[in-house]
Design an enzyme around this catalytic site. Structure first.
Site, PDB file in Angstrom:
ATOM      1  N   GLU A  51       7.777 -22.731  25.142  1.00 31.17           N
ATOM      2  CA  GLU A  51       7.746 -23.690  26.229  1.00 31.17           C
ATOM      3  C   GLU A  51       8.165 -23.127  27.723  1.00 31.17           C
ATOM      4  O   GLU A  51       7.704 -23.155  28.660  1.00 31.17           O
ATOM      5  CB  GLU A  51       8.560 -24.918  26.066  1.00 31.17           C
ATOM      6  CG  GLU A  51       7.740 -25.697  24.817  1.00 31.17           C
ATOM      7  CD  GLU A  51       8.625 -26.968  24.789  1.00 31.17           C
ATOM      8  OE1 GLU A  51       9.801 -27.328  25.048  1.00 31.17           O
ATOM      9  OE2 GLU A  51       7.976 -27.885  24.030  1.00 31.17           O
ATOM     10  N   GLU A  85      12.113 -23.912  15.858  1.00 32.26           N
ATOM     11  CA  GLU A  85      12.317 -24.794  16.992  1.00 32.26           C
ATOM     12  C   GLU A  85      12.907 -23.744  18.049  1.00 32.26           C
ATOM     13  O   GLU A  85      12.370 -24.281  19.434  1.00 32.26           O
ATOM     14  CB  GLU A  85      13.598 -25.592  16.596  1.00 32.26           C
ATOM     15  CG  GLU A  85      14.029 -26.420  17.664  1.00 32.26           C
ATOM     16  CD  GLU A  85      13.046 -27.596  18.143  1.00 32.26           C
ATOM     17  OE1 GLU A  85      12.423 -27.723  19.233  1.00 32.26           O
ATOM     18  OE2 GLU A  85      12.219 -28.162  16.927  1.00 32.26           O
TER      19      GLU A  85
END
Length: 246
Positions: A85, A78
């Site tokens: 991103e 994660e």
């Protein structure tokens, strides 16, 4: 030329960072992910539940190891997904097939580790979940070391979660609330629970005050932050001990 000199100076300063500052940077990355990413908040909540269940149930070493690895992989993927991103958004804010591909692959990695964590959790807990609450509490009543571990885990996790919502200080210095005060107050509550000796009570109380005073004197925390940390540690510890001994 000036830009290159600034870059060289930044690299030099980065290399000269001490061990504590290096840990601060790492924790800042962790806290920032928890604070800004909704999915990371969910992972944090699930981790607390898994840790509590693990303390309740009699897990074999292999089962405990499988859970630890699965939870760690979930957090790591994660965080990598968030980092990818951020890098993609830094490079381009416009739609690009390669940018979409990078984000989709990173999200796919999170999906794979999530499915793995669910599968491992099902295999480990499937036959152990049907357990009566009184049997669960009996484990903690019969072994105070389990209770102590549970208290410390819950206090530390709550401090981390609360700190992640306050943009002040660094993970190991400053911030709201004071983690040192919370743990000191928690230990004080446990010690006073184990003994009714007034001398031990006042000696441990003095130690708690000294810990809180050192955080204030060193300008690491404000009086309010240390008091809130102390109240948090005392309140959570008292609540858990009261529930277990009902």
């Amino acid at each position: 030329m000036a830009t290159q000199e600034r870059c060289d100076a930044m690299k030099k300063n980065w290399k000269e960072k001490g061990v504590t500052e290096s840990f601060n940077v790492a924790f800042e990355g962790l806290f920032d992910t928890i604070r800004t990413e909704r999915h990371m908040k969910f992972h944090c909540f699930c981790t607390i539940i898994v840790l509590i269940l693990s303390l309740f149930l009699d897990l074999a070493k292999a089962e405990a190891l499988a859970l630890i690895i699965s939870v760690t992989l979930m957090w790591v993927t994660e965080m990598f997904n968030t980092a990818i991103e951020s890098c993609v958004d830094l490079v381009t804010e416009e739609y690009h097939p390669l940018a979409k591909r990078a984000k989709d692959i990173a999200a796919g990695a999170v999906l794979v580790t999530s499915m793995n964590a669910l599968l491992v959790g099902y295999i480990v807990f499937e036959k152990k979940i049907p357990i009566y609450l009184k049997d669960v509490l009996k484990v903690f009543k019969d072994s105070f070391q389990h209770t102590t571990v549970l208290v410390f885990v819950v206090v530390i996790m709550l401090v981390i979660i609360i700190k992640s919502f306050f943009d002040k200080g660094t993970p190991l210095r400053g911030g709201m609330p004071s983690g040192h005060s919370a743990l000191a107050s928690s230990i004080f509550t446990i010690i006073t629970y184990l003994t009714h000796n007034p001398k031990i009570f006042f000696l441990t109380l003095i130690l708690v005050v000294l810990v809180m005073h050192s955080r204030i004197e060193g300008k690491i925390h404000t009086l309010f932050e240390t008091v809130m940390g102390g109240l948090l540690g005392w309140g959570i510890t008292y609540l858990i001990l009261s529930i277990i001994n009902m």
